[in-house]
Enzyme design. Structure first.
Site, PDB file in Angstrom:
ATOM      1  N   LYS A   7      28.164 -15.308  26.394  1.00 45.37           N
ATOM      2  CA  LYS A   7      28.830 -14.457  26.004  1.00 45.37           C
ATOM      3  C   LYS A   7      29.980 -14.448  24.924  1.00 45.37           C
ATOM      4  O   LYS A   7      29.701 -14.798  23.860  1.00 45.37           O
ATOM      5  CB  LYS A   7      28.558 -12.543  25.874  1.00 45.37           C
ATOM      6  CG  LYS A   7      28.224 -11.780  24.197  1.00 45.37           C
ATOM      7  CD  LYS A   7      29.469 -10.397  24.875  1.00 45.37           C
ATOM      8  CE  LYS A   7      30.472 -11.031  24.190  1.00 45.37           C
ATOM      9  NZ  LYS A   7      31.273  -9.415  24.413  1.00 45.37           N
ATOM     10  N   ASP A  13      24.936 -10.443  22.962  1.00 49.04           N
ATOM     11  CA  ASP A  13      25.496  -9.177  23.932  1.00 49.04           C
ATOM     12  C   ASP A  13      24.157  -8.209  24.219  1.00 49.04           C
ATOM     13  O   ASP A  13      22.991  -8.241  23.642  1.00 49.04           O
ATOM     14  CB  ASP A  13      26.721  -8.154  23.298  1.00 49.04           C
ATOM     15  CG  ASP A  13      25.748  -7.996  21.984  1.00 49.04           C
ATOM     16  OD1 ASP A  13      25.320  -8.090  21.426  1.00 49.04           O
ATOM     17  OD2 ASP A  13      26.840  -7.056  20.978  1.00 49.04           O
TER      18      ASP A  13
END
Length: 199
Positions: A107, A125
């Site tokens: 991420k 996310d």
DNA sequence: AAAACGGGGGC
DNA sequence: GCCCCAGTTTT
């Protein structure tokens, strides 16, 4: 609607390093808390060289409210050291190099590429993961599986805007608990998978 | 696959 | 008071 802190930093033409550090601070942390902590930290140091001028405990004290402050301050110092040693003091702009940094996962790496360098990245996310599964657009267990699925399904031209849009949407409308479906523009496309209460 | 890291804010 | 948060590493 207020922009997420990391996005805001990138739009204020901050450096890739600041995007990276702000992202590290934001891990599992509410946006408002990250906002004040990153501001305090950047007033003291916003380059790898300046970070190394600070003590571990000094950084921890500056970022204290974000939580995980010991882990995060060590990560910031370690990353700064590696950037100077291996990358001439700048943040690498390829996924593999970013992922090799301790404390940087998929991420964070994708977000640095996207917001720090305007490069391609599908940043998954909890918000992106949750919204896509609620919609029924993907059926995945982990964020990494969602990332791979989106790389196949989502047209490249949208990748950069997509993440910012969904995170903002996830924070304000398609919330983890009690999403405000009556305010949602794409409600008619949504399967509401896993949504128990909605407004 | 699950635990550990963590204070702050929502409810 | 309890639960979750722009995750990642370690067990």
């Amino acid at each position: 609607m207020e922009l997420p802190i990391v996005t805001e930093i990138s739009q204020n033409r901050r450096s890739p390093f600041e995007v990276l550090i702000a992202t590290i601070l934001s891990l599992r942390t509410k946006d408002e808390v990250t906002r004040s902590a990153s501001k305090r930290l950047f007033e003291k140091a916003n380059t790898p060289q300046q970070m190394l001028g600070l003590e571990d405990s000094e950084i921890a004290e500056l970022i204290y409210p974000v939580g995980f402050y010991n882990t995060k301050s060590r990560t910031i110092l370690e990353v700064s050291r590696v950037l100077i040693k291996d990358y001439g003091g700048s943040v690498p702009d390829d996924l593999d190099s970013l992922l090799r940094l301790k404390g940087v996962g998929r991420k964070t790496a994708n977000l640095v590429l996207t917001l720090g360098y305007g490069k391609l990245g599908v940043c998954v996310d909890t918000h992106v993961h949750r919204i896509n599964n609620r919609l029924g657009y993907v059926k995945t267990k982990t964020p990494e599986q969602t990332e791979m699925a989106l790389r196949e399904k989502l047209p490249k031209q949208y990748w950069i805007q997509y993440n910012d849009l969904l995170v903002t949407w996830g924070q304000n409308v398609c919330k983890p608990i009690s999403p405000i479906c009556s305010k949602c523009d794409i409600s008619i496309y949504c399967k509401r998978i896993g949504v128990t209460k909605s407004r």
